[in-house]
Design a protein around this motif. Sequence first.
Motif, PDB file in Angstrom:
ATOM      1  N   GLN A  51       0.831  -1.202   0.000  1.00 37.13           N
ATOM      2  CA  GLN A  51       0.000   0.000   0.000  1.00 37.13           C
ATOM      3  C   GLN A  51       0.872   1.263   0.000  1.00 37.13           C
ATOM      4  O   GLN A  51       0.607   2.221  -0.717  1.00 37.13           O
ATOM      5  CB  GLN A  51      -0.913   0.020   1.233  1.00 37.13           C
ATOM      6  N   PHE A  52       1.940   1.232   0.812  1.00 38.71           N
ATOM      7  CA  PHE A  52       2.841   2.380   0.895  1.00 38.71           C
ATOM      8  C   PHE A  52       3.564   2.590  -0.434  1.00 38.71           C
ATOM      9  O   PHE A  52       3.749   3.730  -0.888  1.00 38.71           O
ATOM     10  CB  PHE A  52       3.853   2.172   2.018  1.00 38.71           C
ATOM     11  N   GLY A  53       3.967   1.495  -1.075  1.00 43.96           N
ATOM     12  CA  GLY A  53       4.591   1.594  -2.384  1.00 43.96           C
ATOM     13  C   GLY A  53       3.647   2.202  -3.395  1.00 43.96           C
ATOM     14  O   GLY A  53       4.035   3.048  -4.218  1.00 43.96           O
ATOM     15  N   PHE A  54       2.380   1.791  -3.341  1.00 44.04           N
ATOM     16  CA  PHE A  54       1.368   2.345  -4.236  1.00 44.04           C
ATOM     17  C   PHE A  54       1.202   3.845  -3.991  1.00 44.04           C
ATOM     18  O   PHE A  54       1.076   4.635  -4.940  1.00 44.04           O
ATOM     19  CB  PHE A  54       0.043   1.619  -4.016  1.00 44.04           C
ATOM     20  N   ILE A  55       1.228   4.227  -2.730  1.00 48.15           N
ATOM     21  CA  ILE A  55       1.085   5.644  -2.377  1.00 48.15           C
ATOM     22  C   ILE A  55       2.234   6.473  -2.952  1.00 48.15           C
ATOM     23  O   ILE A  55       2.014   7.508  -3.590  1.00 48.15           O
ATOM     24  CB  ILE A  55       1.036   5.804  -0.840  1.00 48.15           C
ATOM     25  N   ILE A  56       3.464   6.021  -2.723  1.00 45.78           N
ATOM     26  CA  ILE A  56       4.620   6.752  -3.242  1.00 45.78           C
ATOM     27  C   ILE A  56       4.586   6.766  -4.766  1.00 45.78           C
ATOM     28  O   ILE A  56       4.891   7.782  -5.411  1.00 45.78           O
ATOM     29  CB  ILE A  56       5.934   6.121  -2.739  1.00 45.78           C
ATOM     30  N   GLY A  57       4.192   5.643  -5.361  1.00 45.82           N
ATOM     31  CA  GLY A  57       4.085   5.574  -6.813  1.00 45.82           C
ATOM     32  C   GLY A  57       3.076   6.564  -7.354  1.00 45.82           C
ATOM     33  O   GLY A  57       3.352   7.298  -8.317  1.00 45.82           O
ATOM     34  N   PHE A 102      10.677  -4.758   0.910  1.00 49.70           N
ATOM     35  CA  PHE A 102      11.180  -4.005  -0.247  1.00 49.70           C
ATOM     36  C   PHE A 102      10.493  -4.467  -1.533  1.00 49.70           C
ATOM     37  O   PHE A 102      10.021  -3.644  -2.333  1.00 49.70           O
ATOM     38  CB  PHE A 102      12.695  -4.184  -0.374  1.00 49.70           C
ATOM     39  N   PHE A 103      10.426  -5.778  -1.745  1.00 50.53           N
ATOM     40  CA  PHE A 103       9.805  -6.295  -2.965  1.00 50.53           C
ATOM     41  C   PHE A 103       8.319  -5.931  -3.033  1.00 50.53           C
ATOM     42  O   PHE A 103       7.796  -5.588  -4.097  1.00 50.53           O
ATOM     43  CB  PHE A 103       9.976  -7.814  -3.047  1.00 50.53           C
ATOM     44  N   ARG A 104       7.641  -5.994  -1.902  1.00 54.69           N
ATOM     45  CA  ARG A 104       6.232  -5.618  -1.869  1.00 54.69           C
ATOM     46  C   ARG A 104       6.067  -4.113  -2.137  1.00 54.69           C
ATOM     47  O   ARG A 104       5.147  -3.679  -2.833  1.00 54.69           O
ATOM     48  CB  ARG A 104       5.611  -5.954  -0.515  1.00 54.69           C
ATOM     49  N   PHE A 105       6.973  -3.326  -1.564  1.00 53.25           N
ATOM     50  CA  PHE A 105       6.918  -1.869  -1.745  1.00 53.25           C
ATOM     51  C   PHE A 105       7.064  -1.495  -3.217  1.00 53.25           C
ATOM     52  O   PHE A 105       6.276  -0.710  -3.760  1.00 53.25           O
ATOM     53  CB  PHE A 105       8.017  -1.197  -0.922  1.00 53.25           C
ATOM     54  N   VAL A 106       8.066  -2.057  -3.896  1.00 54.52           N
ATOM     55  CA  VAL A 106       8.313  -1.700  -5.295  1.00 54.52           C
ATOM     56  C   VAL A 106       7.196  -2.223  -6.188  1.00 54.52           C
ATOM     57  O   VAL A 106       6.800  -1.560  -7.156  1.00 54.52           O
ATOM     58  CB  VAL A 106       9.681  -2.206  -5.767  1.00 54.52           C
ATOM     59  N   SER A 107       6.662  -3.389  -5.887  1.00 53.27           N
ATOM     60  CA  SER A 107       5.510  -3.887  -6.642  1.00 53.27           C
ATOM     61  C   SER A 107       4.348  -2.918  -6.523  1.00 53.27           C
ATOM     62  O   SER A 107       3.667  -2.609  -7.514  1.00 53.27           O
ATOM     63  CB  SER A 107       5.082  -5.270  -6.137  1.00 53.27           C
ATOM     64  N   GLY A 108       4.127  -2.425  -5.311  1.00 53.62           N
ATOM     65  CA  GLY A 108       3.070  -1.445  -5.089  1.00 53.62           C
ATOM     66  C   GLY A 108       3.329  -0.152  -5.842  1.00 53.62           C
ATOM     67  O   GLY A 108       2.404   0.471  -6.375  1.00 53.62           O
ATOM     68  N   PHE A 109       4.605   0.257  -5.901  1.00 50.49           N
ATOM     69  CA  PHE A 109       4.979   1.477  -6.624  1.00 50.49           C
ATOM     70  C   PHE A 109       4.517   1.391  -8.076  1.00 50.49           C
ATOM     71  O   PHE A 109       3.919   2.327  -8.619  1.00 50.49           O
ATOM     72  CB  PHE A 109       6.493   1.676  -6.558  1.00 50.49           C
ATOM     73  N   PHE A 110       4.765   0.269  -8.723  1.00 47.16           N
ATOM     74  CA  PHE A 110       4.405   0.137 -10.135  1.00 47.16           C
ATOM     75  C   PHE A 110       2.928  -0.187 -10.347  1.00 47.16           C
ATOM     76  O   PHE A 110       2.409   0.012 -11.457  1.00 47.16           O
ATOM     77  CB  PHE A 110       5.301  -0.897 -10.815  1.00 47.16           C
ATOM     78  N   LEU A 111       2.227  -0.655  -9.298  1.00 46.24           N
ATOM     79  CA  LEU A 111       0.785  -0.801  -9.408  1.00 46.24           C
ATOM     80  C   LEU A 111       0.118   0.562  -9.601  1.00 46.24           C
ATOM     81  O   LEU A 111      -1.005   0.644 -10.110  1.00 46.24           O
ATOM     82  CB  LEU A 111       0.217  -1.494  -8.164  1.00 46.24           C
ATOM     83  N   ALA A 112       0.825   1.624  -9.218  1.00 46.94           N
ATOM     84  CA  ALA A 112       0.323   2.981  -9.444  1.00 46.94           C
ATOM     85  C   ALA A 112       0.215   3.295 -10.927  1.00 46.94           C
ATOM     86  O   ALA A 112      -0.522   4.200 -11.326  1.00 46.94           O
ATOM     87  CB  ALA A 112       1.237   4.012  -8.765  1.00 46.94           C
ATOM     88  N   GLY A 113       0.930   2.555 -11.747  1.00 53.39           N
ATOM     89  CA  GLY A 113       0.843   2.726 -13.195  1.00 53.39           C
ATOM     90  C   GLY A 113      -0.131   1.754 -13.826  1.00 53.39           C
ATOM     91  O   GLY A 113      -0.225   1.669 -15.060  1.00 53.39           O
ATOM     92  N   ILE A 114      -0.860   1.016 -12.989  1.00 50.69           N
ATOM     93  CA  ILE A 114      -1.800   0.017 -13.497  1.00 50.69           C
ATOM     94  C   ILE A 114      -3.243   0.377 -13.144  1.00 50.69           C
ATOM     95  O   ILE A 114      -4.062   0.625 -14.037  1.00 50.69           O
ATOM     96  CB  ILE A 114      -1.448  -1.381 -12.943  1.00 50.69           C
ATOM     97  N   TYR A 115      -3.565   0.435 -11.866  1.00 53.47           N
ATOM     98  CA  TYR A 115      -4.957   0.631 -11.463  1.00 53.47           C
ATOM     99  C   TYR A 115      -5.510   2.001 -11.883  1.00 53.47           C
ATOM    100  O   TYR A 115      -6.462   2.071 -12.673  1.00 53.47           O
ATOM    101  CB  TYR A 115      -5.103   0.380  -9.963  1.00 53.47           C
ATOM    102  N   PRO A 116      -4.931   3.124 -11.416  1.00 52.13           N
ATOM    103  CA  PRO A 116      -5.483   4.417 -11.844  1.00 52.13           C
ATOM    104  C   PRO A 116      -5.290   4.687 -13.328  1.00 52.13           C
ATOM    105  O   PRO A 116      -6.124   5.329 -13.963  1.00 52.13           O
ATOM    106  CB  PRO A 116      -4.726   5.441 -10.982  1.00 52.13           C
TER     107      PRO A 116
END
Length: 395
Positions: A51-57, A102-116
């Motif tokens: 979730q935090f990775g998604f937020i930063i992303g 870390f792996f979960r965070f970065v995955s979340g970061f790039f999910l920001a380029g998928i869902y929205p």
Amino acid sequence: MPHTKQILPLIVIAQFCCTSLWFASNSVIDNIILDFDLNKSAIGNLTSAIQFGFIIGTLVFAIFNIADRFSASKVFFVSAVMASLFNLGIVWQNNTLVSLLFFRFVSGFFLAGIYPVGMKIASDYFKEGLGKSLSFLVGALVIGTAFPHILNPLTRYINWQAVILTTSALSILGGVLIFSFVPNGPYLKINKSVNVYAFATIFKDKNFRNVAFGYFGHMWELYTFWAFVPVILKLYQTQFNINLNISLWSFIIIASGSLSCVIGGYISRKAGTRKTIVIALTLSGLCCLIAPFLLNISLISVVILFLIFWGMVVIMDSPLLSTLVAQNADAKTRGTALTIVNCIGYSITIISIQLTSYLLSFTNSMFIFIILAIGPVLGVISLVKNNKALSWKSI
């Protein structure tokens, strides 16, 4: 180029494939805890990390207006591939809690380029009937979120790592589908400039602000409920000493929301979007309040039906809220507006998830889940406030 009628199914399938990464670790959390010698609190930490990775992303995507400056299809593709690669990091044999986070965070970061961005692509194609289109899109997110749970029973016959490999493969497939078959939509408006002030300016509009705050209330409840569905079932199983197929029921409870997203889209066309949202928020808020009482009775059929109903109403309003956000945002910054609202919304989920996880470290009481009602209550107030068409009396 495929016909416009084929575009929505392609986006829906791609969204499902890519969002299967979201709860990939949660679905095999018991195996991860055992193999890497983690504490039981890891479920809250790993969920919060993505979730935090998604937020930063979303914050980075919003500041640099990535969804509005570049081809959304290309952004989606690159994000899907990168998210899948970092998701694979979970299977590394030398993982520690830090590396997993870390792996979960970065995955979340790039999910920001998928869902929205997926919602942005849909809004570039469907000006009329956007609510119905987004209802199918969010429905795909729901099934994608639930999907790893249905894979979990396979770990009895194959290594749990296969679940992670499958979700990563699906993400790449989703990215390829968008990149290959979904070009820029007819309603796309490219904004070449970087507007670092967009974060502040989009909230100047009162209607946009009220809708956004309704979305924030919805998010307080949604992901915490999803994250803790298996926990709720385990607590219930222990309390009444019964045998439950937790993975199967977790999938059914979460996935049932995909149906309600579509139903909500059709209801909103007759009852109105805002009124449908308020009804859904009210029902999910009531579920939060009565959950501690219903989850303390021994009638398993009643409990399962209640959790399925909760799983439906907790997400029904999500595509409708996204529709109102998109409709109340300027066309040139629509992608950025969707991304910013997602950024703040997912920030709220971390607070809710961590608070619930913290309280569960002290007690196994089902009364903890009453705190989830805070979000729906505030969401309803925000949507009804200053809206003459939606008075308390009319609801």
